[in-house]
Design a protein around this motif. Structure first.
Motif, mmCIF file in Angstrom:
data_model
loop_
_atom_site.group_PDB
_atom_site.id
_atom_site.type_symbol
_atom_site.label_atom_id
_atom_site.label_comp_id
_atom_site.label_asym_id
_atom_site.label_seq_id
_atom_site.Cartn_x
_atom_site.Cartn_y
_atom_site.Cartn_z
ATOM 1 N N ARG B 341 1.037 -3.281 4.150
ATOM 2 C CA ARG B 341 0.414 -2.006 3.798
ATOM 3 C C ARG B 341 1.478 -0.955 3.519
ATOM 4 O O ARG B 341 2.615 -1.085 3.964
ATOM 5 N N GLU B 342 1.075 0.079 2.781
ATOM 6 C CA GLU B 342 2.023 1.137 2.434
ATOM 7 C C GLU B 342 2.393 1.966 3.655
ATOM 8 O O GLU B 342 3.540 2.331 3.859
ATOM 9 N N SER B 343 1.392 2.247 4.486
ATOM 10 C CA SER B 343 1.616 3.059 5.681
ATOM 11 C C SER B 343 0.384 2.951 6.555
ATOM 12 O O SER B 343 -0.555 2.231 6.223
ATOM 13 N N TYR B 344 0.369 3.709 7.652
ATOM 14 C CA TYR B 344 -0.793 3.689 8.552
ATOM 15 C C TYR B 344 -2.057 4.197 7.862
ATOM 16 O O TYR B 344 -3.149 4.078 8.398
ATOM 17 N N ARG B 345 -1.920 4.776 6.683
ATOM 18 C CA ARG B 345 -3.094 5.303 5.996
ATOM 19 C C ARG B 345 -3.904 4.200 5.298
ATOM 20 O O ARG B 345 -4.951 4.473 4.752
ATOM 21 N N TYR B 346 -3.374 2.976 5.276
ATOM 22 C CA TYR B 346 -4.030 1.914 4.512
ATOM 23 C C TYR B 346 -4.214 0.643 5.334
ATOM 24 O O TYR B 346 -3.331 0.271 6.104
ATOM 25 N N PRO B 347 -5.325 -0.075 5.104
ATOM 26 C CA PRO B 347 -5.444 -1.410 5.708
ATOM 27 C C PRO B 347 -4.556 -2.400 4.957
ATOM 28 O O PRO B 347 -4.280 -2.190 3.775
ATOM 29 N N PRO B 348 -4.102 -3.465 5.637
ATOM 30 C CA PRO B 348 -3.228 -4.437 4.967
ATOM 31 C C PRO B 348 -3.991 -5.299 3.966
ATOM 32 O O PRO B 348 -5.198 -5.429 4.049
ATOM 33 N N MET B 349 -3.244 -5.884 3.032
ATOM 34 C CA MET B 349 -3.804 -6.866 2.095
ATOM 35 C C MET B 349 -2.679 -7.805 1.683
ATOM 36 O O MET B 349 -1.509 -7.515 1.936
ATOM 37 N N PRO B 350 -3.002 -8.952 1.077
ATOM 38 C CA PRO B 350 -1.942 -9.899 0.727
ATOM 39 C C PRO B 350 -1.001 -9.298 -0.320
ATOM 40 O O PRO B 350 -1.453 -8.817 -1.355
ATOM 41 N N ARG B 351 0.277 -9.310 -0.007
ATOM 42 C CA ARG B 351 1.302 -8.766 -0.906
ATOM 43 C C ARG B 351 2.516 -9.677 -0.881
ATOM 44 O O ARG B 351 2.761 -10.380 0.094
#
Lengths: 447, 471
Positions: B341-351
């Motif tokens: 994730r980009e930061s705590y503002r976003y949920p994770p996703m496959p990257r």
């Protein structure tokens, strides 16, 4: 935080900054309250809610400038960061052009209507989810081949206060809504061993107020149509033909022009439009405006990022470049006057022309209707344009078959000068809007 | 790892309360992602060190997962009250039963792929501006045609603590350094931009390997070269990709469609194709977050899974995908350490982390000598892919015409287009000169994350070159 609390925080930060030895201080306090939900296959896929705020401070001491920004609004952290910013400014070089804007330029434009929808607060989460579900159902109901890649609804409330050490302290609030749907479809038309090809597209609607959102049936049917019409797309032959940029790709093209007239890129000479004021840069059919005073538009604002009163700017008038978009700093660098454009464009658009889209299409014997552009090949510094594209081939004045995997290339100057027809309507989806337009000739690289 | 400083001050007791709240409506699992980040950016342009910026963010993102659904909320005030409110919002994704929270959290040991004795973030400001000035001077002194130079030095330090509802706690400190120089050359109304940038999860030691002045000279060299370049031809031709940076082609054309969320949602061109031949047998593609000091590396991903090498394509055969926890559970397989994730503002996703094409056996000289007419691409501005079919575009910055086995003249204003699966099956040569790209890439998929790429010299038998000159 409400507006008064934000103003108090901003004023306090100004006082601390000056107290720590700065000559000037500019403070922005912003807050947002956001909700978004995505559904997929009739289930909630993602639901996110957040409330956040941020303070950003730019200070100068002896014309040496430094900035800080933080989401940690504790007084201890803000004070600590101001002290660090003062230290940071001490290692900067003196910039003679840096100053606050003239006081006669700062101020607030007359009220701009339609930017805040008080109903935002009251919509229950279940209702928002059901809007997304209805949008997805509408799309999937139109064609059984449609694979949903998610439908979303989002809403947000944004507030902003700007203050500077010359006594400016003002704020405004805005709301925003959007719906979108993405879909895909299996594309078995292309034979070959290496394909599980699909085609995909999406459509969306945005508005400052809920009532301004497009009906979900419209959004769904455009998304489905944009997806299905790509089925069986082939690579076109390399050639040189007239092309039409539809509103989506015209918007992308116009976004590059917005960067090219940005004062920062002009004084850095990173724009093909540097030194071009007063010159003919385009066909006379082109007029481009940036207008922060439009009622109910996402880019509207009563003042810019340094407190300069908003005004409407005509950037290109009948093909002649009439103005750059400038902050006070960029204006000083160029010996010009600020246009109230610190922070970038507001609502940037090309004025509609006099032809319907059908008239434009039927004016072309063999050519291309471009519906998607991709990749970073639009270089407004050098003025070179080379983009991957998708579209529909035009033959005998009619849209015929979909085409993909090709590029369109040229230069911005050539493209602008060859605009020969401009559509008569404008659909606002973001802060940039453009009617479709026809360019008399471009190079297409395909097979 | 640089010293872990606890910026969060959360007691185990409070963690238990927040996790209990998150689990109160019966989700499958939950995690708390605490993050403190410091970012410093200093920019020099027009011969002066003009702007300095420091940004500090602090917050916690709380996620609840039920099946494929995610509830997410974050707060920037780390009070128990605000965290419980966020947890309750996230918990609403589920609607039945509740599970007890673990009372204690086990610290998970992990490797360190970015050990540093000094951090760029801690360097004296005068030292940083010194590097910037060296880079600027080198570019400016290269040639009178260089009219503008700008240099940016950015460093950051992210402190992360991750708590999972299965009782695990992980801590990491993630450093990053990046320098970027852009030089504009102007001659007879022709204006061209050269760019050089690099860095990684590395400290000031980076500048011992590649000096700021080298970046400055490189940006200027590129701008001057482009001033001499001719417009690229249009049409289908052979392409030779130079080592390292060309990995961006791989990232765009194959990497993205192998991210498991697109597979799970059946929108990727590779859906249901594990075991199929999807590329030339010369092609092996790996994603690996454990490359020392690489910009894309992570000790563990943003949902607490330790990173590892993941073979995506082996000798042309599709082996697997980059999985986050949700997708791995959907496919009943193991997560691969790609939940980011980009930061705590976003949920994770496959990257992706660091995605590369493995070394081959061919001498690069042979690759050139076998080419009658083609384009040699050395560096890239970036690219984009249509996930649903693998159609991609990418834009070279430095590229040359190759004629009868020899590099002849630089070309400009071109875009390469093709289809990922098709292009990979047309790889005819893989060189033995593998290298990782210098750390400069940021990937955008709704969220921005730093990534790495790598590649040896390779040749592809046909890609469409979009230039403006009809041949």
């Amino acid at each position: 935080m409400n507006m008064d609390e934000m103003k108090t925080l901003a004023m306090k930060a100004i006082k601390t900054t000056i107290g720590e030895g700065a000559d000037t201080a500019e403070v922005t306090v912003s807050g947002q309250d956001r909700f978004s939900v995505t559904v997929r296959n009739e289930r909630t896929d993602n639901l996110t809610e957040s409330v956040s705020s941020r303070i950003s401070i730019t200070l100068s001491a002896g014309k040496k400038k430094a900035s800080i920004t933080t989401s940690d609004l504790s007084p201890e952290n803000i004070r600590k960061m101001i002290v660090e910013a003062v230290e940071l400014s001490s290692v900067m070089d003196r910039d003679e052009y840096f100053d606050l804007p003239d006081q006669e330029e700062t101020g607030v434009a007359d009220e701009i209507k339609g930017l805040f929808d008080p109903e935002t607060v009251g919509i229950p989460a279940d209702e928002k989810i059901s809007i997304a579900l209805a949008l997805e159902r509408a799309a999937c109901g139109l064609d059984t081949r449609i694979i949903s890649d998610g439908a979303s609804f989002s809403s947000g409330m944004y507030s902003l206060v700007f203050a500077n050490s010359s006594g400016f302290c003002e704020g405004y609030e805005q709301t925003g809504f959007s719906t979108d749907i993405s879909c895909a479809v299996e594309d078995t038309a292309r034979k070959g061993k290496n394909t599980a090809r699909k085609q995909s597209s999406f459509w969306f609607s945005t508005s400052c107020d809920r009532a301004g959102l497009d009906p979900i049936e419209n959004t769904a049917s455009i998304a489905v149509n944009r997806t299905l019409r790509k089925l069986g797309a082939v690579k076109p032959k390399t050639c040189s033909v007239p092309v039409i940029f539809d509103q989506v790709t015209a918007r992308k093209f116009l976004g590059c022009i917005a960067s090219a007239v940005n004062g920062g890129n002009i004084y850095k000479r990173a724009s093909f439009l540097a030194d071009m004021i007063g010159k003919e840069i385009s066909s006379p059919l082109v007029t481009i405006i940036d207008d922060p005073l439009m009622p109910g538009r996402l880019g509207s604002r009563p003042f810019d990022a340094e407190g300069v009163r908003s005004r409407k700017n005509t950037v290109v008038e009948n093909g002649v470049l009439t103005s750059y978009l400038l902050s006070s700093y960029q204006a000083r660098k160029l010996s010009m006057k600020t246009t109230g454009s610190s922070g970038g464009i507001s609502n940037f658009y090309m004025v509609p022309g006099s032809h319907t889209l059908d008239e434009i299409i039927s004016s072309i014997d063999e050519g291309l209707f471009i519906t998607a552009l991709s990749g970073p090949g639009a270089n407004w510094s050098s003025g070179d344009f080379s983009q991957g594209a998708q579209g529909i081939w035009i033959s005998g004045g009619k849209l015929t078959h979909p085409v993909t995997e090709f590029t369109v290339a040229g230069t911005f100057s050539e493209m602008l000068s060859k605009i020969s027809m401009v559509e008569d309507s404008l659909d606002w989806k973001s802060t940039v809007a453009s009617p479709a337009f026809k360019i008399d000739r471009m190079t297409i690289s395909g097979s | 790892m640089p010293d872990y400083i606890d910026h969060f001050g959360i007691s185990d007791e409070d963690i238990e309360k927040v996790v209990s709240t998150a689990l109160s409506r019966g989700c499958d699992f939950s995690d708390l992602f605490f993050e403190h980040s410091i970012e410093n950016i200093i920019t020099m342009e027009e011969g002066i060190v003009k702007e300095g910026l420091k940004a500090v963010s602090l917050g916690v993102g709380i996620r609840c997962v039920k099946g494929e659904g995610t509830g997410y909320a974050y707060t920037e005030e780390l009070s128990l009250e605000k965290m419980r409110k966020a947890a309750l919002t996230a918990a609403a994704i589920a609607d039945s039963g509740s599970a007890p929270a673990p009372a204690s959290y086990r610290e998970i040991e992990h490797s360190n792929y970015y050990p540093l004795d000094r951090l760029t973030t801690d360097e004296p400001l005068g030292r940083k501006t010194g590097w910037i000035e060296q880079a600027e001077k080198a570019a400016r002194d290269s040639d009178p045609s260089i009219v503008k130079v700008s240099v940016t030095l950015a460093d950051s330090l992210r402190t992360v603590r991750l708590i999972t509802s299965d009782g695990r706690s992980l801590r990491d400190v993630r450093p990053m350094t990046r320098i970027s120089v852009s030089a504009i050359g102007e001659r007879n109304g022709n204006r061209q931009v050269g760019i050089s940038s690099g860095g990684g999860r590395i400290g000031p030691g980076y500048f011992a390997e590649k000096t700021p002045a080298e970046h400055g000279s490189e940006a200027a060299r590129q701008a001057l070269l482009l001033l001499e370049a001719i417009d690229a031809p249009a049409g289908q031709m052979e392409i030779i990709l130079a080592p390292a940076e060309s990995g961006i082609l791989l990232h765009e054309s194959v990497g993205h469609p192998l991210e498991a969320d697109f597979i799970r949602k059946k929108t990727s061109a590779y859906t249901g194709r594990v075991g199929d031949k999807v590329a030339s047998e010369l092609v092996t593609v790996i994603d690996d977050g454990t490359i020392m000091h690489d910009r894309g590396s992570l000790n563990f991903d943003d949902e607490g899974v330790l990173t590892e090498p993941t073979v995506l394509i082996e000798n042309g055969i599709l082996k697997g995908f980059m999985q986050d926890r949700i997708s791995a559970s959907f496919f009943a397989t193991s997560p691969t350490g790609n939940g980011r994730r980009e930061s705590y503002r976003y949920p994770p996703m496959p990257r992706m982390t660091v995605t590369y094409l493995a070394n081959g056996e061919t001498d690069p000289g042979e690759i050139f000598s076998s080419t009658k007419k083609g384009i040699y691409c050395k560096s890239f501005k970036g690219g984009q892919v249509d996930i649903s079919n693998g159609d991609f575009v990418f834009v070279p910055i430095e590229a040359y015409l190759v004629e009868n086995g020899k590099i002849t003249v630089p070309v400009k204003n071109l875009t390469l287009t093709g289809n990922g699966p098709e292009v990979l099956s047309r790889v005819t040569h893989v060189g033995n000169d593998f290298a990782f790209s210098d750390g400069r890439w940021t990937c955008g998929k709704g969220q921005s994350v730093p990534v790495g790429v790598g590649l040896p010299t390779i040749k592809i038998s046909g890609i469409t070159v979009g230039g403006s000159e009809l041949g």
